[in-house]
Scaffold this motif. Structure first.
Motif, PDB file in Angstrom:
ATOM      1  N   ASP A  96     -32.925 -22.649  33.226  1.00 39.95           N
ATOM      2  CA  ASP A  96     -31.858 -21.748  33.677  1.00 39.95           C
ATOM      3  C   ASP A  96     -31.496 -20.682  32.654  1.00 39.95           C
ATOM      4  OD1 ASP A  96     -31.681 -23.317  36.037  1.00 39.95           O
ATOM      5  OD2 ASP A  96     -30.541 -24.783  34.899  1.00 39.95           O
TER       6      ASP A  96
ATOM      7  N   GLY B 190     -35.252 -23.809  39.977  1.00 42.24           N
ATOM      8  CA  GLY B 190     -34.312 -23.055  40.801  1.00 42.24           C
ATOM      9  C   GLY B 190     -34.158 -21.670  40.221  1.00 42.24           C
ATOM     10  N   HIS B 191     -34.779 -20.698  40.860  1.00 44.45           N
ATOM     11  CA  HIS B 191     -34.726 -19.334  40.340  1.00 44.45           C
ATOM     12  C   HIS B 191     -33.912 -18.467  41.285  1.00 44.45           C
ATOM     13  CE1 HIS B 191     -38.845 -20.308  38.372  1.00 44.45           C
ATOM     14  NE2 HIS B 191     -37.842 -20.821  37.716  1.00 44.45           N
TER      15      HIS B 191
ATOM     16  N   ARG C 284     -23.219 -26.991  35.468  1.00 49.28           N
ATOM     17  CA  ARG C 284     -24.059 -27.170  34.274  1.00 49.28           C
ATOM     18  C   ARG C 284     -23.178 -27.471  33.074  1.00 49.28           C
ATOM     19  NH1 ARG C 284     -27.289 -21.811  35.939  1.00 49.28           N
ATOM     20  NH2 ARG C 284     -28.673 -22.731  37.474  1.00 49.28           N
TER      21      ARG C 284
HETATM   22 MG    MG Z   1     -32.873 -22.687  37.456  1.00 44.99          MG
END
Ligand code: MG
Ligand code: IMO
Length: 416
Positions: free
Chosen positions: A13, A40-41, A303
């Protein structure tokens, strides 16, 4: 023309997708070489937000061939869903290919991931996408690869054998339920015609493209600290998200790689379990999470946030052989009076500049910080080099970039 690799240097990330999106503009080919739909973009193109998990961010450049490489564990159902989303957005998906050597991530891998996490006394906090179990089967030589999918009768036989074995594990060891092999076979039969035309022998394609002087971009998912060998084991993913991963996961020799671009976020984040030396549990951490919008793109989990850790970045630099660094999300830190950067760890009274192998040592480590003055300007609105030039040097110092071991090539790429 060259072979470029983009890798994460922290726990993922870092904004790899955004950098790939910029670099892919010139690419003839974009290749994923490890991981699966645990990535996960989030990429914004023409004001439209795309969240990709399995497909590389470079897929948005339709002119470049997009390859799911041999080192990937590919869930074909997720792949088709992502392709459908792109088509619904008016994009073509004709440029997407899957390596015949890539592993098919099966429905039983997802269920196994769930059961293993539920049963574990020390949880990893996986994305529950079946990544670990699929790599387990790959290295146990029980995996099913895409070339086997061409002959459906043979594939069906493999599925039935594997489901029978997995059911013993699920019910006998984990107290879970059995999976229905008939149902699984039918699910795969339904997608057979869509998947098979995408399967190619990608290793020659990629090497030929490099030989022909084309621009080939290798897009890493995850990051150095999640590396199976050099990350915070066992709190890692099951692949090698490093430049070396390109060699094993795309079949490209190390000598063929020209540029390794490490993406560094100006602070640290981590999702899932595992030690995190600079983690902030106070309002400052909450502030970073809010300012940086730090919520998982794959699982939606908040996060964990903390200051930039240069022990981690140095480690990533060493194992990847970075030639360039892209510093992201620096604008998030704007407005702070002071910024901290971790330059070493103190473990049992001893100061060490690197990341130890034993997670118990990492868990004990206290960050040794350098405190730097912040800046008040909103740099997110600055779009040209002229605008940012004035405060650039100060920002570099604030972000601790001067604490780097700059190599010759770093200096070459370092703006003056
Ligand atoms: Mg990501
Ligand atoms: P991108 O590509 C951040 C983390 C999970 C978990 C550990 C193992 O967006 O940077 P896994 O499902 O891979 O077995 O989970 O790895 N993880 C990531 N964290 N970004 C990612 O990808 C990640 N992919 C896996 O949270 O701690």
């Amino acid at each position: 023309m060259s072979a470029k690799v983009v890798v994460g240097t922290q726990w993922g990330d870092e904004g790899k997708g955004k950098i790939v999106d910029v670099l892919a503009d010139r690419a003839d080919m974009v290749v994923r070489f490890q991981g699966g739909d645990n990535a996960g973009h989030t990429v914004v193109v023409n004001g439209k937000k795309h969240v990709l998990h399995l497909l590389p961010s470079g897929v948005l450049r339709e002119e470049a061939a997009c390859i799911i490489g041999p080192g990937v564990v590919c869930n074909p159902f997720v792949l088709l869903k992502e392709m459908e989303t792109l088509r619904a957005g008016g994009m073509s998906t004709d440029h997407i290919r899957i390596s015949d050597r890539a592993q098919i991530l099966m429905p039983y891998h997802c269920y196994q991931d769930e059961l293993e996490e539920a049963a574990a006394s020390s949880k990893i906090g996986t994305t529950k996408r079946g990544i670990g179990p699929c790599y387990q089967d790959k290295y146990a030589r029980k995996g099913i690869r895409f070339h086997e999918f061409r002959d459906f009768a043979g594939f069906e036989k493999r599925v039935r054998e594997n489901v029978a074995m997995k059911n013993k594990l699920f019910t006998g060891v984990y107290g879970g339920h059995e999976m229905d092999a008939d149902e699984m076979v039918e699910q795969f039969r339904a997608i057979h015609d869509q998947i098979v035309p995408m399967i190619v022998e990608s290793t020659h394609m990629v090497n030929d493209a490099i030989k022909e002087g084309k621009e080939v971009l290798f897009e890493g998912a995850q990051a150095a600290m999640l590396d199976i060998n050099y990350g915070t084991y066992p709190f890692v993913t099951s692949s090698s998200p490093t430049s070396a991963g390109v060699t094993v996961g795309a079949g490209v020799a190390p000598s063929k790689i020209d540029q390794v671009i490490g993406v560094v976020k100006a602070y640290s984040t981590r999702v899932g379990e595992g030690p995190f030396v600079t983690e902030l549990f106070d309002e400052q951490g909450e502030w970073l999470r809010k300012q940086g919008f730090e919520y998982g793109a794959t699982t939606g989990r908040p996060r964990r946030c903390g200051w930039l850790d240069l022990c981690v970045v140095r480690h990533a630099d060493m194992i990847n052989g970075l030639t360039d660094i892209v510093l992201t999300k620096l604008d998030v830190l704007g407005g702070l009076d002071e910024i901290k950067v971790c330059v070493a760890y103190e473990i049992d009274g001893e100061e060490i500049p690197y990341v130890p192998s034993d997670q118990e040592d990492v868990a004990k480590a206290k960050p040794v910080y350098v405190t730097l003055p912040g800046w008040k300007e909103d740099i997110s609105v600055m779009k040209t080099w002229e605008e940012i030039r004035g405060i650039h040097r100060r920002i570099h110092r604030c972000a601790g970039i001067d604490g780097f071991r700059w190599t010759r090539s770093h200096q070459q790429h370092r703006p003056q």
